[in-house]
Motif scaffolding. Structure first.
Motif, short mmCIF file in Angstrom:
data_model
loop_
_atom_site.label_atom_id
_atom_site.label_comp_id
_atom_site.label_asym_id
_atom_site.label_seq_id
_atom_site.Cartn_x
_atom_site.Cartn_y
_atom_site.Cartn_z
N HIS A 76 0.83 -1.21 0.00
CA HIS A 76 0.00 0.00 0.00
C HIS A 76 0.86 1.26 0.00
CE1 HIS A 76 -3.99 -1.76 0.30
NE2 HIS A 76 -3.47 -2.67 1.11
N VAL A 77 1.97 1.22 0.72
CA VAL A 77 2.89 2.36 0.71
C VAL A 77 3.47 2.55 -0.68
CG1 VAL A 77 5.06 3.26 1.64
CG2 VAL A 77 3.44 2.12 3.17
N ALA A 78 3.90 1.46 -1.33
CA ALA A 78 4.49 1.54 -2.66
C ALA A 78 3.49 2.06 -3.69
CB ALA A 78 5.01 0.17 -3.10
N ALA A 79 2.23 1.67 -3.56
CA ALA A 79 1.20 2.13 -4.49
C ALA A 79 0.96 3.62 -4.34
CB ALA A 79 -0.09 1.36 -4.28
N VAL A 104 11.82 -6.72 3.31
CA VAL A 104 10.42 -6.93 2.91
C VAL A 104 10.06 -6.03 1.73
CG1 VAL A 104 8.01 -6.74 3.68
CG2 VAL A 104 9.72 -7.72 5.21
N SER A 105 10.56 -4.80 1.72
CA SER A 105 10.21 -3.86 0.65
C SER A 105 10.81 -4.24 -0.70
CB SER A 105 10.64 -2.45 1.03
OG SER A 105 12.05 -2.35 1.05
N GLU A 106 11.77 -5.14 -0.72
CA GLU A 106 12.40 -5.53 -1.97
C GLU A 106 11.83 -6.83 -2.54
OE1 GLU A 106 16.55 -5.44 -0.97
OE2 GLU A 106 16.60 -3.25 -1.09
N TYR A 138 7.20 -4.67 -5.57
CA TYR A 138 7.52 -4.06 -6.86
C TYR A 138 6.33 -4.10 -7.81
CZ TYR A 138 12.50 -3.36 -6.08
OH TYR A 138 13.71 -2.90 -5.62
N ALA A 139 5.48 -5.08 -7.65
CA ALA A 139 4.31 -5.20 -8.53
C ALA A 139 3.28 -4.11 -8.28
CB ALA A 139 3.66 -6.57 -8.35
N THR A 140 3.38 -3.39 -7.17
CA THR A 140 2.36 -2.39 -6.84
C THR A 140 2.83 -0.95 -7.06
OG1 THR A 140 3.03 -2.39 -4.52
CG2 THR A 140 1.25 -3.88 -5.16
N PHE A 141 4.08 -0.73 -7.45
CA PHE A 141 4.54 0.64 -7.69
C PHE A 141 3.67 1.30 -8.75
CE2 PHE A 141 8.82 -0.52 -6.03
CZ PHE A 141 8.94 0.51 -5.13
N TYR A 158 8.45 -4.98 -13.76
CA TYR A 158 7.82 -5.68 -14.89
C TYR A 158 7.67 -7.18 -14.61
CZ TYR A 158 6.83 -6.90 -19.75
OH TYR A 158 6.25 -7.36 -20.90
N ARG A 159 8.69 -7.77 -14.00
CA ARG A 159 8.72 -9.23 -13.79
C ARG A 159 7.50 -9.76 -13.06
NH1 ARG A 159 13.61 -9.68 -11.45
NH2 ARG A 159 14.56 -9.54 -13.50
N PRO A 160 7.04 -9.15 -11.94
CA PRO A 160 5.85 -9.70 -11.27
C PRO A 160 4.53 -9.25 -11.88
CG PRO A 160 6.78 -7.96 -9.93
CD PRO A 160 7.70 -8.15 -11.10
N GLY A 161 4.58 -8.53 -13.00
CA GLY A 161 3.33 -8.15 -13.68
C GLY A 161 2.76 -6.80 -13.27
N ASN A 162 3.61 -5.86 -12.90
CA ASN A 162 3.15 -4.51 -12.56
C ASN A 162 2.46 -3.90 -13.78
OD1 ASN A 162 3.17 -1.60 -12.37
ND2 ASN A 162 4.53 -1.79 -10.64
N PRO A 163 1.18 -3.55 -13.67
CA PRO A 163 0.46 -3.04 -14.85
C PRO A 163 1.03 -1.73 -15.38
CG PRO A 163 -0.89 -2.83 -12.87
CD PRO A 163 0.32 -3.61 -12.50
N TYR A 164 1.60 -0.89 -14.51
CA TYR A 164 2.18 0.37 -14.96
C TYR A 164 3.48 0.12 -15.74
CZ TYR A 164 -1.17 2.16 -11.63
OH TYR A 164 -2.32 2.43 -10.95
#
Length: 94
Positions: free
Chosen positions: A20-23, A42-44, A49-52, A74-80
């Protein structure tokens, strides 16, 4: 030092909080990473990364991001990250 309440949560819940923080803000997540080694680890994780939200990062900062950061998003499928990759590829084709 990080709030001991957050550190006392199970890793999975810490990861959800950091998602939620990353988003919301990349600078807020960077500040959290500096608090302690446990939150940095934990943040890495890939799900963080998928929520940035890469679209809301201002362009000068976005341009200075290393390519490995985009790959980690990109690897975990971040839509942005997928969207920015598409825009970049479309720009190259034009």
């Amino acid at each position: 030092m990080a709030n001991s309440r957050l550190l006392s949560l199970p890793d999975e819940l810490q990861e959800k909080v950091l998602q939620h923080v990353a988003a919301g803000s990349i600078s807020d997540l960077a500040a959290v990473k500096l608090t302690c080694e446990q939150l940095k680890e934990v943040s890495e994780r890939p799900l963080v990364y998928a929520t940035f939200n890469l679209v809301n990062i201002n362009f000068p900062l976005l341009a200075r991001m290393p390519a490995t950061f985009y790959a980690e998003c990109y690897r975990p499928g971040n839509p942005y990250a997928i969207y920015l990759n598409f825009v970049f590829l479309a720009y190259l084709i034009m």
